[in-house]
Design a protein around this motif. Structure first.
Motif, PDB file in Angstrom:
ATOM      1  N   UNK A 172      16.279  23.183   7.636  1.00 57.67           N
ATOM      2  CA  UNK A 172      16.167  22.055   6.820  1.00 57.67           C
ATOM      3  C   UNK A 172      17.249  21.022   6.951  1.00 57.67           C
ATOM      4  N   UNK A 173      18.516  21.354   7.223  1.00 56.42           N
ATOM      5  CA  UNK A 173      19.643  20.566   7.738  1.00 56.42           C
ATOM      6  C   UNK A 173      19.341  19.900   8.758  1.00 56.42           C
ATOM      7  N   UNK A 174      18.705  20.333   9.817  1.00 63.09           N
ATOM      8  CA  UNK A 174      18.443  19.640  10.974  1.00 63.09           C
ATOM      9  C   UNK A 174      17.325  18.707  10.681  1.00 63.09           C
ATOM     10  N   UNK A 175      16.286  19.212  10.014  1.00 65.42           N
ATOM     11  CA  UNK A 175      15.239  18.096   9.697  1.00 65.42           C
ATOM     12  C   UNK A 175      15.878  16.769   8.747  1.00 65.42           C
ATOM     13  N   UNK A 176      16.670  17.237   8.002  1.00 63.79           N
ATOM     14  CA  UNK A 176      17.330  16.075   7.227  1.00 63.79           C
ATOM     15  C   UNK A 176      18.144  15.101   8.168  1.00 63.79           C
ATOM     16  N   UNK A 177      18.979  15.675   9.156  1.00 67.13           N
ATOM     17  CA  UNK A 177      19.852  14.889  10.003  1.00 67.13           C
ATOM     18  C   UNK A 177      18.940  14.011  10.801  1.00 67.13           C
ATOM     19  N   UNK A 178      17.643  14.841  11.303  1.00 64.09           N
ATOM     20  CA  UNK A 178      16.808  14.025  12.196  1.00 64.09           C
ATOM     21  C   UNK A 178      15.874  12.877  11.506  1.00 64.09           C
ATOM     22  N   UNK A 187      10.917  14.200  -0.190  1.00 66.88           N
ATOM     23  CA  UNK A 187       9.949  15.279  -0.034  1.00 66.88           C
ATOM     24  C   UNK A 187      10.587  16.470  -0.956  1.00 66.88           C
ATOM     25  N   UNK A 188       9.727  17.267  -1.553  1.00 65.34           N
ATOM     26  CA  UNK A 188      10.227  18.500  -2.337  1.00 65.34           C
ATOM     27  C   UNK A 188      10.881  19.524  -1.513  1.00 65.34           C
ATOM     28  N   UNK A 189      11.636  20.600  -2.098  1.00 60.81           N
ATOM     29  CA  UNK A 189      12.144  21.356  -1.171  1.00 60.81           C
ATOM     30  C   UNK A 189      11.113  22.311  -0.491  1.00 60.81           C
ATOM     31  N   UNK A 190       9.914  22.594  -0.972  1.00 59.19           N
ATOM     32  CA  UNK A 190       8.929  23.393  -0.580  1.00 59.19           C
ATOM     33  C   UNK A 190       8.187  22.634   0.761  1.00 59.19           C
ATOM     34  N   UNK A 191       8.264  21.170   0.690  1.00 60.03           N
ATOM     35  CA  UNK A 191       7.663  20.532   1.777  1.00 60.03           C
ATOM     36  C   UNK A 191       8.619  20.410   2.823  1.00 60.03           C
ATOM     37  N   UNK A 192       9.869  20.551   2.698  1.00 59.61           N
ATOM     38  CA  UNK A 192      11.030  20.329   3.528  1.00 59.61           C
ATOM     39  C   UNK A 192      11.017  21.600   4.620  1.00 59.61           C
ATOM     40  N   UNK A 193      10.992  22.787   3.529  1.00 66.19           N
ATOM     41  CA  UNK A 193      10.804  24.012   4.279  1.00 66.19           C
ATOM     42  C   UNK A 193       9.654  24.051   5.140  1.00 66.19           C
ATOM     43  N   UNK A 194       8.710  23.739   4.705  1.00 69.65           N
ATOM     44  CA  UNK A 194       7.131  23.856   5.523  1.00 69.65           C
ATOM     45  C   UNK A 194       7.348  23.121   6.847  1.00 69.65           C
ATOM     46  N   UNK A 195       7.759  21.671   6.726  1.00 68.27           N
ATOM     47  CA  UNK A 195       8.103  20.976   7.867  1.00 68.27           C
ATOM     48  C   UNK A 195       9.057  21.590   8.733  1.00 68.27           C
ATOM     49  N   UNK A 225       0.813  -1.160  -0.024  1.00 64.43           N
ATOM     50  CA  UNK A 225       0.116   0.050  -0.031  1.00 64.43           C
ATOM     51  C   UNK A 225       0.824   1.205   0.159  1.00 64.43           C
ATOM     52  N   UNK A 226       2.272   1.015   0.134  1.00 66.89           N
ATOM     53  CA  UNK A 226       3.014   2.311  -0.031  1.00 66.89           C
ATOM     54  C   UNK A 226       3.811   2.584   1.557  1.00 66.89           C
ATOM     55  N   UNK A 227       4.892   3.013   1.549  1.00 70.15           N
ATOM     56  CA  UNK A 227       5.519   3.296   2.527  1.00 70.15           C
ATOM     57  C   UNK A 227       5.705   4.820   2.775  1.00 70.15           C
ATOM     58  N   UNK A 228       6.099   5.253   4.153  1.00 66.66           N
ATOM     59  CA  UNK A 228       6.143   6.676   4.379  1.00 66.66           C
ATOM     60  C   UNK A 228       7.326   7.394   3.837  1.00 66.66           C
ATOM     61  N   UNK A 229       7.365   8.533   3.169  1.00 63.20           N
ATOM     62  CA  UNK A 229       8.148   9.209   2.276  1.00 63.20           C
ATOM     63  C   UNK A 229       9.414   9.742   3.387  1.00 63.20           C
ATOM     64  N   UNK A 230      10.515   9.329   2.696  1.00 63.37           N
ATOM     65  CA  UNK A 230      11.974  10.045   3.304  1.00 63.37           C
ATOM     66  C   UNK A 230      12.300  11.386   3.170  1.00 63.37           C
ATOM     67  N   UNK A 231      13.057  11.816   3.677  1.00 62.82           N
ATOM     68  CA  UNK A 231      13.603  13.373   3.301  1.00 62.82           C
ATOM     69  C   UNK A 231      13.895  13.379   1.956  1.00 62.82           C
ATOM     70  N   UNK A 232      14.624  12.534   1.047  1.00 66.15           N
ATOM     71  CA  UNK A 232      14.865  12.410  -0.211  1.00 66.15           C
ATOM     72  C   UNK A 232      13.623  12.624  -1.240  1.00 66.15           C
TER      73      UNK A 232
END
Length: 268
Positions: free
Chosen positions: A255-261, A239-247, A230-237
């Motif tokens: 965004x760097x801290x988000x990626x590391x986490x 996500x679009x840049x816009x989605x990364x920034x929003x999160x 049924x599909x897996x959760x999405x990883x950092x890679x």
């Protein structure tokens, strides 16, 4: 010890309790309220019609015969005893090897390699009250569970009464009442539900348990495959840049801290 108590009590509680119990702390209270709201909305019955409401008094009289005051508690005590007595007979009376190893800070295989008599002697030295404490914990837990189930009885009686009124016509209810008025009918009324706690029924039920347990790995494996398909959760890679920034903005991090986490979390 706690794991053993939970391993025994959890399936019993799930099999008999009307709803799961949660720890009574602030987080548990909030979760309980959410769970209660969910359960109250999960099963909604259609209101009885005027004709069914007219049958409710007789239906209630019949249900009182089938489920008299205190019945549910007695039935649950018999059922719990039928389930727990065999389980408790298999429980260790002294601290098992895994707990001895954890207590002494030693590898489990070293403790398991000990002579059985020596291991039990060490267990008795470390925790001479192990068996008594296990018994006390189970006695208390089951007593509390029975109390909760007894409190459930009036709701069950009310639900059965309404179900009788909805499922049986007035003539059928009168036929049942006439049968219950006989010696055999009276006995049947009091035993019709208690019979499910009879050792014959419990024994037959337990005979099916190995089959269910043997099939559980297959069921769990196929369930995981179905869920994976049924599909897996999405990883950092993913996500679009816009989605990364929003999160990241929502978390007040970069965004760097988000990626590391996210990368550390996915590596676990």
């Amino acid at each position: 010890m706690k794991r053993i108590l939970f391993a025994i009590a959890a399936p019993v509680a799930l099999a008999t309790a009307p709803a799961p119990a949660l720890a009574q702390d602030s987080a548990g209270d909030a979760e309980m309220q959410q769970l209660s709201a969910m359960f109250s909305q999960m099963f909604t019955a259609e209101p009885l019609t005027a004709e069914q409401e007219a049958r409710l008094p007789l239906a209630t009289e019949l249900v009182v015969q089938v489920m008299p005051e205190g019945f549910y508690g007695r039935m649950m005590e018999d059922m719990l005893g039928g389930i727990l007595d065999p389980l408790m007979s298999m429980m260790p009376e002294t601290m098992p090897a895994g707990e001895i190893a954890a207590y002494l800070g030693q590898p489990v295989d070293v403790v398991e390699a000990m002579d059985e008599g020596e291991r039990q002697a060490i267990a008795a030295m470390i925790d001479p009250q192990y068996g008594a404490r296990l018994d006390a914990g189970m006695d208390y837990m089951m007593g509390e569970l029975v109390k909760q189930l007894v409190a459930f009885e009036p709701y069950m009686r009310d639900g059965l009464s309404r179900a009788y009124a909805a499922r049986f016509t007035q003539p059928q209810l009168e036929d049942i009442a006439a049968f219950f008025a006989t010696e055999t009918g009276s006995l049947y009324a009091t035993e019709s539900m208690m019979v499910f706690t009879d050792p014959q029924v419990m024994s037959a039920s337990m005979q099916a348990m190995p089959m269910m347990l043997e099939d559980m790995p297959r069921i769990m494996g196929e369930m995981e495959q179905m869920m994976s398909a049924a599909g897996q959760a999405r990883g950092f890679g993913d996500l679009s840049q816009q989605e990364r920034e929003r999160i990241a903005n929502a978390l007040s991090i970069s965004v760097a801290e988000l990626r590391k986490g996210m990368e550390q979390a996915s590596a676990k």
